[in-house]
Design a protein around this motif. Structure first.
Motif, PDB file in Angstrom:
ATOM      1  N   VAL A 274       0.772  -1.095   0.104  1.00 33.52           N
ATOM      2  CA  VAL A 274      -0.087  -0.034  -0.028  1.00 33.52           C
ATOM      3  C   VAL A 274       0.985   1.086  -0.040  1.00 33.52           C
ATOM      4  N   SER A 275       0.608   2.510  -0.987  1.00 37.38           N
ATOM      5  CA  SER A 275       1.420   3.421  -1.096  1.00 37.38           C
ATOM      6  C   SER A 275       0.814   4.358   0.011  1.00 37.38           C
ATOM      7  N   PRO A 276       1.804   5.329   0.362  1.00 40.32           N
ATOM      8  CA  PRO A 276       1.522   6.473   1.388  1.00 40.32           C
ATOM      9  C   PRO A 276       0.123   7.207   0.904  1.00 40.32           C
ATOM     10  N   LEU A 277      -0.585   8.017   1.493  1.00 38.79           N
ATOM     11  CA  LEU A 277      -1.613   8.718   1.082  1.00 38.79           C
ATOM     12  C   LEU A 277      -1.327   9.997   0.409  1.00 38.79           C
ATOM     13  N   TYR A 278      -1.892   9.880  -0.929  1.00 43.04           N
ATOM     14  CA  TYR A 278      -1.686  11.160  -1.762  1.00 43.04           C
ATOM     15  C   TYR A 278      -2.835  12.283  -1.689  1.00 43.04           C
ATOM     16  N   ASN A 279      -2.488  13.449  -1.832  1.00 36.00           N
ATOM     17  CA  ASN A 279      -3.414  14.524  -2.148  1.00 36.00           C
ATOM     18  C   ASN A 279      -3.906  14.644  -3.594  1.00 36.00           C
ATOM     19  N   ALA A 280      -5.028  14.566  -3.793  1.00 36.37           N
ATOM     20  CA  ALA A 280      -5.583  14.732  -5.245  1.00 36.37           C
ATOM     21  C   ALA A 280      -5.693  16.028  -5.514  1.00 36.37           C
ATOM     22  N   SER A 281      -4.767  16.695  -6.373  1.00 37.36           N
ATOM     23  CA  SER A 281      -4.671  18.028  -6.581  1.00 37.36           C
ATOM     24  C   SER A 281      -4.739  18.052  -8.234  1.00 37.36           C
ATOM     25  N   ALA A 282      -4.879  17.038  -8.732  1.00 34.64           N
ATOM     26  CA  ALA A 282      -5.246  16.942 -10.338  1.00 34.64           C
ATOM     27  C   ALA A 282      -6.358  16.146 -10.548  1.00 34.64           C
ATOM     28  N   LYS A 283      -6.925  16.240 -11.873  1.00 30.76           N
ATOM     29  CA  LYS A 283      -7.883  15.271 -12.296  1.00 30.76           C
ATOM     30  C   LYS A 283      -7.553  13.998 -12.422  1.00 30.76           C
ATOM     31  N   PHE A 284      -6.494  13.915 -13.412  1.00 34.29           N
ATOM     32  CA  PHE A 284      -5.869  12.547 -13.870  1.00 34.29           C
ATOM     33  C   PHE A 284      -4.476  12.604 -13.461  1.00 34.29           C
ATOM     34  N   TYR A 285      -4.255  11.151 -13.143  1.00 36.57           N
ATOM     35  CA  TYR A 285      -2.767  10.866 -12.703  1.00 36.57           C
ATOM     36  C   TYR A 285      -2.568   9.441 -13.841  1.00 36.57           C
ATOM     37  N   CYS A 286      -1.498   9.149 -14.053  1.00 36.50           N
ATOM     38  CA  CYS A 286      -0.913   8.226 -14.474  1.00 36.50           C
ATOM     39  C   CYS A 286       0.246   7.241 -13.531  1.00 36.50           C
ATOM     40  N   VAL A 287      -0.102   5.921 -13.390  1.00 39.75           N
ATOM     41  CA  VAL A 287       0.579   5.159 -12.686  1.00 39.75           C
ATOM     42  C   VAL A 287       1.676   4.379 -13.666  1.00 39.75           C
ATOM     43  N   SER A 288       2.709   4.513 -13.544  1.00 37.52           N
ATOM     44  CA  SER A 288       3.790   3.736 -14.425  1.00 37.52           C
ATOM     45  C   SER A 288       4.704   2.808 -13.634  1.00 37.52           C
ATOM     46  N   PHE A 289       4.674   1.566 -13.911  1.00 35.42           N
ATOM     47  CA  PHE A 289       5.705   0.730 -13.209  1.00 35.42           C
ATOM     48  C   PHE A 289       5.932  -0.473 -14.036  1.00 35.42           C
ATOM     49  N   PHE A 290       7.186  -1.308 -13.788  1.00 30.69           N
ATOM     50  CA  PHE A 290       7.622  -2.467 -14.338  1.00 30.69           C
ATOM     51  C   PHE A 290       7.015  -3.776 -13.815  1.00 30.69           C
ATOM     52  N   TYR A 291       6.778  -4.810 -14.299  1.00 31.81           N
ATOM     53  CA  TYR A 291       6.607  -5.960 -13.765  1.00 31.81           C
ATOM     54  C   TYR A 291       7.143  -7.219 -14.441  1.00 31.81           C
ATOM     55  N   HIS A 292       7.439  -8.099 -13.558  1.00 32.67           N
ATOM     56  CA  HIS A 292       8.111  -9.424 -14.082  1.00 32.67           C
ATOM     57  C   HIS A 292       7.214 -10.611 -13.577  1.00 32.67           C
ATOM     58  N   MET A 293       6.625 -11.226 -14.828  1.00 39.17           N
ATOM     59  CA  MET A 293       5.714 -12.379 -14.381  1.00 39.17           C
ATOM     60  C   MET A 293       6.228 -13.597 -15.114  1.00 39.17           C
ATOM     61  N   TYR A 294       6.983 -14.186 -14.561  1.00 36.17           N
ATOM     62  CA  TYR A 294       7.677 -15.402 -15.353  1.00 36.17           C
ATOM     63  C   TYR A 294       7.657 -16.787 -14.239  1.00 36.17           C
ATOM     64  N   GLY A 295       6.791 -17.702 -14.815  1.00 38.08           N
ATOM     65  CA  GLY A 295       6.804 -18.862 -14.203  1.00 38.08           C
ATOM     66  C   GLY A 295       5.498 -19.688 -14.578  1.00 38.08           C
ATOM     67  N   LYS A 296       5.462 -20.853 -14.619  1.00 41.45           N
ATOM     68  CA  LYS A 296       4.292 -21.912 -15.416  1.00 41.45           C
ATOM     69  C   LYS A 296       3.181 -21.663 -14.123  1.00 41.45           C
ATOM     70  N   HIS A 297       3.292 -21.136 -13.072  1.00 45.17           N
ATOM     71  CA  HIS A 297       2.315 -21.155 -11.945  1.00 45.17           C
ATOM     72  C   HIS A 297       1.841 -19.554 -11.574  1.00 45.17           C
ATOM     73  N   ILE A 298       2.195 -18.655 -12.445  1.00 46.31           N
ATOM     74  CA  ILE A 298       2.073 -17.253 -12.319  1.00 46.31           C
ATOM     75  C   ILE A 298       0.564 -17.138 -11.865  1.00 46.31           C
ATOM     76  N   GLY A 299       0.240 -16.436 -11.039  1.00 46.09           N
ATOM     77  CA  GLY A 299      -1.227 -16.092 -10.572  1.00 46.09           C
ATOM     78  C   GLY A 299      -1.779 -14.637 -11.194  1.00 46.09           C
ATOM     79  N   SER A 300      -1.738 -13.661 -10.487  1.00 47.25           N
ATOM     80  CA  SER A 300      -2.388 -12.404 -10.774  1.00 47.25           C
ATOM     81  C   SER A 300      -1.518 -11.360 -10.473  1.00 47.25           C
ATOM     82  N   LEU A 301      -1.521 -10.066 -11.028  1.00 50.44           N
ATOM     83  CA  LEU A 301      -1.053  -8.877 -10.427  1.00 50.44           C
ATOM     84  C   LEU A 301      -2.014  -7.880 -10.589  1.00 50.44           C
TER      85      LEU A 301
END
Length: 934
Positions: free
Chosen positions: A821-848
């Motif tokens: 869980v991230s810190p609490l952000y103050n909504a000072s804009a109408k739109f935001y973009c969350v960008s991140f890198f993910y790595h999902m490798y393995g035959k039993h991968i569930g969900s992110l």
């Protein structure tokens, strides 16, 4: 040593926002206790499920300006639940060891005086499973004393639970069902208390003589284990049977030792015996051992019904009852009834007369009465008759009737009641019949019809009774329907006609009735009179305390009003200023007769006339005081709490800044605010930095801002803010500023979290999930970790770079979730973009999953993005657009798949204002170090 005086308060230009900052209260309920699950039911109601005995903890998160006050209440629970009778004024509601009766709907009410209050509710469902009870029955026509072949038997299993229990019947270790055995029926009967399942054995067979187990289960909800009970059915199984060693009615004398035996005559398994008494418990000193009950030195108070009950869970319990009667007599009374036929109320020669005598006795019907005249037994004749059980009188009453009363019948008559042959003292009552025997009259002594006393004093109400004989006087209330006397009784007897009251209170005021009793006197229509009781008490006034604000030079009217009192008028009113007596104000002619308020007018508020005013109001019994604090000083500022702490951190200098926001309470009530005095002090330090903040005209609802800079990481500070007008200093407001990290309001730069620091940018592990995210790099990862899953390095490709991942090896199971869980952000804009890198490798991968938790208009987490399955041994980037409605947090949720080859990792999380790029970028081109990691 660091000195707070060196703190620099850089004034980044002072900001004001327009009106409309005052916001009505909003609320949402979140749980923080030992909840089994929080779910939505079929009508979109939030249901909090908890096990009986665990700790309930609910939090009411509020927004609004000014900061709302929170009140918890509850409905839909047990009538004995004390929480319904009180309220909890706290944002957190905590109940230790919650009971099933405390389930129901809990309401959080938040109000701040702006708009309507916000009310949210949550239903608390308390889960429990009691021990089951198993009983065995035959059909009525089959009862022969024993359970034998070719008869039908019912095994009834009952339990109390929430949620409803599931029943499993077993014979030995084999589970029973309809389909497997034609001799067995399993069904749920109608009209049963609790949950019940019946196992019906049709026409008993040899194999039916066995051990039967009823197993109940709530399917491990809240971790509640299954429970079971077993009964062995044999060819000798039989319900209990009893007999008593004494008659069902046992009459004894006081002081005797009583022993009663309850003997078992049947029952298999061996029944358990228990003695009980009604009403109330067994007498003190009584001893119950098995089927024997012993009461030493029995007394009249020990009379009652004694029950012997035998139970062995076969058939119905066997019960025998002994009615124990301890001989006693009390309350000997008499009545004189003149000739009823001629409707006379006086004793007259030539008319009939009846004397009646009664005692309260146990047993009542065993009492014998004997009449005497002038000390000698009364002889029966045609004119003197003795009857028993007159239908117009209480049961077992003896009456002596004198037909055609003669002068020779005058004399003293004595009625004696006795128990023949019993060591119980006789009771007697004497009646004198003569020409002076006259029916009663009752009156109130002169000057005593109205009794006036002060509250807290004793009072005596008096009625005089004349006549011979003189009967007792009964008192009751008149003016209040079904009202009780101060003693707590509807009627109170006084032999001398005086009702004495100790420490009267105002609610005792009213009309009281005195009337003659029918016993120990004439059996005629009661005579009655009335007395008025007036209880005087000191005045109650409003306001008891009032803060009066007014601009300099303007007039003020102070009014002290009488709410209630006795007498209901103001006898005198005295005004004081700062303790000094003021001359009485001029009397208003309209209020001269019976004033109900006192007024003081100040022509103008000045520095000299500001201060404490006191009005002492008297009504000849006591006095009460109205207090007024008159001044022209400004009200306190109201700090703005709707936004999370708007902290900006400066990593290089180890400093942080804070945006202080506030509105001014009722700025138009007094002269305009000219400036604010700001005092900032580091906690645990004595010195403070003080600065004046000039302002232009401040309007109601206007949001003011001031940026505090160069606050030292990680210290907290006390901020005091005081408004100043031409009058001088106003009321001060204070708050504590805590350092939080990371940046709560995202900027366009330096807002990417690489997870390089142990503090992981202020992210936290969710306490309600199944397991945690793990921070590691190529140097710290476990060399024995599962192959063919998870990244070897972070997105940079260097062994020193850190990332976050979920470890899915044992003891993790399918569907387990880990939340970051991230810190609490103050909504000072109408739109935001969350960008991140993910790595999902393995035959039993569930969900992110990426979720957004709004802290403004609801506590529900909304899904913003989700990806499942094996995506290869490569880092990839995601851009997720979000548009939060208020302060928010982002949550990364990793869900474990079907096996241990399912590690999921994330890195380089960025939050920016604005929309996301339309085209996804190839992470291999973004970072030259990144490629297919083999």
């Amino acid at each position: 040593m660091e000195v707070t005086c060196l703190l620099l308060l850089a004034l980044i230009p002072f900001h004001c926002r327009g009106q409309g900052v005052y916001a009505p209260a909003q609320a949402q309920i979140v749980h923080a206790g030992q909840a089994c699950v929080v779910k939505e039911d079929n009508i979109s109601e939030r249901v909090y499920t908890i096990r009986e005995g665990d700790t309930l903890m609910l939090q009411c998160l509020v927004t609004g300006h000014p900061r709302p006050q929170v009140r918890w209440t509850k409905t839909a629970g047990s009538a004995s639940d004390k929480f319904q009778e009180t309220s909890v004024f706290n944002e957190t509601l905590r109940i230790e060891r919650i009971a099933r009766t405390q389930g129901g709907r809990y309401y959080c009410k938040a109000e701040n005086g702006v708009g309507v209050p916000a009310i949210k509710s949550i239903r608390v469902d308390v889960q429990y499973l009691d021990e089951p009870m198993l009983t065995v029955h035959q059909t009525v026509s089959d009862v022969r004393g024993n359970f034998y072949q070719e008869k039908t038997v019912f095994l009834r299993c009952t339990v109390n639970s929430n949620p409803p229990a599931r029943f499993i019947w077993k014979r030995g270790s084999d589970t029973l069902s309809h389909s497997q055995d034609n001799g067995v029926d399993i069904y749920e009967p109608l009209y049963t208390q609790g949950e019940t399942k019946v196992l019906k054995l049709k026409n008993l067979r040899p194999q039916d003589y066995a051990s039967y187990t009823c197993q109940v289960s709530v399917r491990n909800v809240c971790g509640i284990p299954d429970k079971a009970i077993t009964f062995r059915l044999t060819n000798t199984t039989a319900p209990p049977a009893l007999k008593l060693s004494v008659n069902e009615t046992l009459v004894v004398n006081p002081g005797e030792n009583v022993t009663v035996q309850c003997l078992l005559t049947g029952g298999d398994p061996l029944p358990q015996l228990q003695w009980s008494h009604g009403p109330g418990p067994l007498p003190l000193g009584a001893l119950a051992q098995g089927g024997t009950l012993s009461i030493p030195s029995v007394q009249a108070r020990d009379s009652g019904y004694y029950n012997c009950t035998a139970t062995n869970n076969v058939g119905n319990p066997a019960k025998k009852t002994v009615n124990l009667l301890v001989r006693s007599m009390k309350n000997a009374t008499f009545q004189i009834t003149p000739d009823v036929i001629k409707e006379s109320e006086n004793i007259q020669l030539g008319q009939d007369l009846k004397l009646s005598c009664h005692v309260d006795a146990v047993p009542q019907e065993k009492v014998t009465y004997q009449w005497f005249k002038n000390g000698k037994p009364a002889r029966m004749s045609k004119r003197l008759l003795v009857t028993r059980n007159d239908p117009e009188l209480p049961a077992v009453t003896s009456s002596l009737e004198l037909i055609d009363l003669h002068f020779s019948d005058y004399g003293t008559y004595l009625c004696m009641a006795s128990f023949p042959g019993a060591p119980v003292p006789d009771l007697s009552v004497e009646v004198n019949i003569s020409s002076e025997t006259v029916p009663p009259t009752i009156s109130v002594p002169k000057g005593r019809a109205v009794v006036t006393v002060r509250e807290g004093s004793p009072a005596e109400l008096q009625c005089e009774v004349r006549g011979k004989p003189r009967p007792p006087v009964l008192w009751s209330r008149v003016d209040k329907e079904a009202a009780l006397l101060p003693s707590g009784l509807p009627l109170e007897e006084t032999p001398d006609g005086k009702l004495r009251l100790e420490r009267v209170s105002r609610d005792m005021s009213g009309t009281y009735r005195c009337q003659t009793a029918r016993y120990n006197g004439f059996n005629v229509r009661p005579r009655e009179a009335q007395v008025q009781l007036n209880v005087q008490f000191p005045p109650e006034v409003e306001p008891s305390s009032q803060d009066v604000r007014q601009a300099l030079g303007r007039p003020v009217l102070l009014r002290c009003s009488l709410l209630r009192g006795s007498p209901q008028r103001i006898a005198s009113a005295v005004w004081r200023f700062k303790g000094q007596l003021l001359p009485p104000p001029p009397v208003v002619p309209a209020a001269a007769e019976a004033p109900d308020h006192a007024e003081l007018r100040l022509d103008a508020v000045t520095r000299d006339s500001s201060g404490s005013y006191e009005c002492s109001v008297s009504n000849d019994v006591g006095s009460a005081v109205c207090l007024f604090q008159v001044s022209a000083k400004a009200y306190s500022p109201e700090f703005y709490f709707d936004t999370p702490n708007p902290t900006r951190s400066h990593k290089l200098s180890k400093n942080y800044s804070y945006v202080l926001q506030w509105t001014q309470r009722e700025p138009d009530a007094v002269d305009p605010v000219l400036n604010y005095r700001l005092s900032v002090r580091q906690l645990n330090q004595h010195n403070a930095v003080v600065k004046a903040i000039p302002v232009r005209r401040v309007e109601k609802g206007q949001l003011l801002e001031y940026i505090l800079t160069d606050l030292r990481v990680p210290h907290s500070y006390e901020v005091r803010l005081t408004p100043y007008t031409t009058f001088g200093a106003g009321d001060m407001a204070s708050r504590i500023i805590h350092y939080t990290e990371p940046i709560n309001s995202p900027n366009l730069s330096d807002n990417t979290c690489h997870f390089e620091d142990e503090k992981i940018c202020g992210y936290t592990q969710d306490l309600t999930d199944n397991f945690d995210w793990t921070r590691q790099n190529a140097l710290t990862q476990n060399p024995k970790r599962s192959p063919n899953t998870g990244p070897p390095t972070d997105i940079s490709g260097t062994p020193e770079g850190y990332y976050m991942f979920i470890e899915t090896s044992r003891p993790r199971e399918l569907g387990d979730r880990a939340r970051l869980v991230s810190p609490l952000y103050n909504a000072s804009a109408k739109f935001y973009c969350v960008s991140f890198f993910y790595h999902m490798y393995g035959k039993h991968i569930g969900s992110l999953n990426l979720l957004v938790r709004s802290r403004n208009k609801g506590a529900l987490d909304t899904h913003a993005w989700s990806l499942s399955g094996n995506k290869g041994n490569v880092w990839q980037q995601a851009h997720v657009p979000i548009s939060p409605s208020g302060p928010f947090q982002i949550i990364f949720e990793g869900v474990r798949g079907s096996g241990y080859l399912g590690d999921i990792a994330i890195d380089d999380v960025t939050l920016k204002k604005g929309e996301c790029p339309r085209k996804q970028m190839d992470p291999n081109k973004v970072n030259p170090h990144n490629g297919r990691l083999g």
